[in-house]
Design a protein around this motif. Structure first.
Motif, PDB file in Angstrom:
ATOM      1  N   TYR A  62      -4.749  17.260 -17.842  1.00  0.00           N
ATOM      2  CA  TYR A  62      -4.530  16.402 -16.676  1.00  0.00           C
ATOM      3  C   TYR A  62      -4.639  17.191 -15.376  1.00  0.00           C
ATOM      4  CZ  TYR A  62      -1.930  14.140 -12.958  1.00  0.00           C
ATOM      5  OH  TYR A  62      -1.557  13.644 -11.740  1.00  0.00           O
ATOM      6  N   ILE A  68      -4.997   9.725 -12.635  1.00  0.00           N
ATOM      7  CA  ILE A  68      -4.204   8.529 -12.932  1.00  0.00           C
ATOM      8  C   ILE A  68      -4.475   7.470 -11.867  1.00  0.00           C
ATOM      9  CG2 ILE A  68      -1.872   7.563 -13.079  1.00  0.00           C
ATOM     10  CD1 ILE A  68      -0.923  10.203 -14.218  1.00  0.00           C
ATOM     11  N   LEU A  77      -4.543   6.452 -17.466  1.00  0.00           N
ATOM     12  CA  LEU A  77      -4.809   7.880 -17.364  1.00  0.00           C
ATOM     13  C   LEU A  77      -6.230   8.119 -17.846  1.00  0.00           C
ATOM     14  CD1 LEU A  77      -4.120  10.977 -17.225  1.00  0.00           C
ATOM     15  CD2 LEU A  77      -3.277  10.731 -19.581  1.00  0.00           C
ATOM     16  N   TRP A 123       2.098   6.492 -17.561  1.00  0.00           N
ATOM     17  CA  TRP A 123       1.602   7.872 -17.428  1.00  0.00           C
ATOM     18  C   TRP A 123       2.147   8.541 -16.171  1.00  0.00           C
ATOM     19  CZ3 TRP A 123       0.275  10.316 -21.447  1.00  0.00           C
ATOM     20  CH2 TRP A 123      -0.402   9.684 -22.491  1.00  0.00           C
TER      21      TRP A 123
END
Length: 244
Positions: A62, A68, A77, A123
């Motif tokens: 990430y 996101i 996400l 998320w």
């Protein structure tokens, strides 16, 4: 429906489109003043235990190539993976499922890459670093519980960062030995990210793991972190390895 039978089953039994059943159910809730809450297995909002191994890896993905979207009726996400690296695509999807298995996950092919998407607004709970603007233009700091996960699973975090914004390459150089010019090849890991904070998270974790690194500037920009020492490369090969 009030007995908890899923919309899909009711639609099949009555021969009515699922969308119609869903609308009826929504209107029934409104009439009774019931507030609908989407079921979730978010480890932050429920007592479900967090899969630390999967989370530490997904956190690295990430921070590198993740994004996101958190808007009304648009919450998910996304992890962007090289389309040729099918192992990476599968690993990203597996990590998402292990962190939260309830949301639906899809793969969307784009030019040169695969976007792995998981659809839920939760998320932002597990990645509180989400915010407006690009990650390298805002402060990125781990919450204490996130840092505890990284400390417990540091190699998974490093692997996620390398699999997103890193690579393993083979460098070469030429030397003259006993009058003869010889070519030498050696492996090297690179991690490239514009965010000072994300690079600091990476190098700080490498320090705790005993991996030696150097910062390399290109065109005056110190965005590259190199691991080239033989012992450190061997550690990275053991725990990370090249993307595939």
């Amino acid at each position: 429906m009030r007995q908890g039978i899923p919309n899909r089953v009711v639609a099949e039994q009555l021969g009515i489109p699922r969308g119609t059943i869903s609308w009826w159910r929504c209107e029934d809730r409104k009439a009774r003043g019931e507030v609908y809450r989407q079921p979730t297995d978010c480890p932050v909002c429920t007592d479900r235990e967090l899969d630390q191994t999967a989370y530490s890896y997904l956190l690295g993905l990430y921070l590198g190539d993740g994004h996101i979207v958190s808007k009304h009726k648009q919450r998910h996400l996304s992890i962007f993976c090289n389309a040729a690296q099918t192992g990476l695509v599968a690993a990203a999807e597996d990590a998402m499922r292990r962190v939260m298995s309830t949301p639906s996950i899809g793969r969307h092919r784009k030019t040169g890459c695969i976007e792995v998407k998981s659809y839920t607004g939760h998320w932002t709970c597990v990645f509180p670093q989400h915010g407006p603007g690009r990650k390298h233009e805002r402060r990125i700091v781990l919450e204490p519980w996130q840092q505890a996960v990284v400390d417990a699973r540091p190699w998974e975090f490093v692997r996620g960062l390398i699999h997103s914004d890193g690579c393993r390459i083979t460098n070469w150089t030429a030397r003259v030995v006993a009058g003869e010019r010889k070519r030498y090849e050696y492996p090297r890991y690179f991690f490239t990210n514009k965010s000072d904070d994300i690079r600091a998270l990476y190098t700080g974790t490498l320090d705790r793991l005993g991996v030696e690194w150097t910062a390399c500037a290109r065109d005056g920009d110190p965005f590259n972190i190199s691991v080239a020492r033989r012992a450190s490369v061997a550690l990275m090969d053991l725990h990370v390895g090249p993307k595939h």
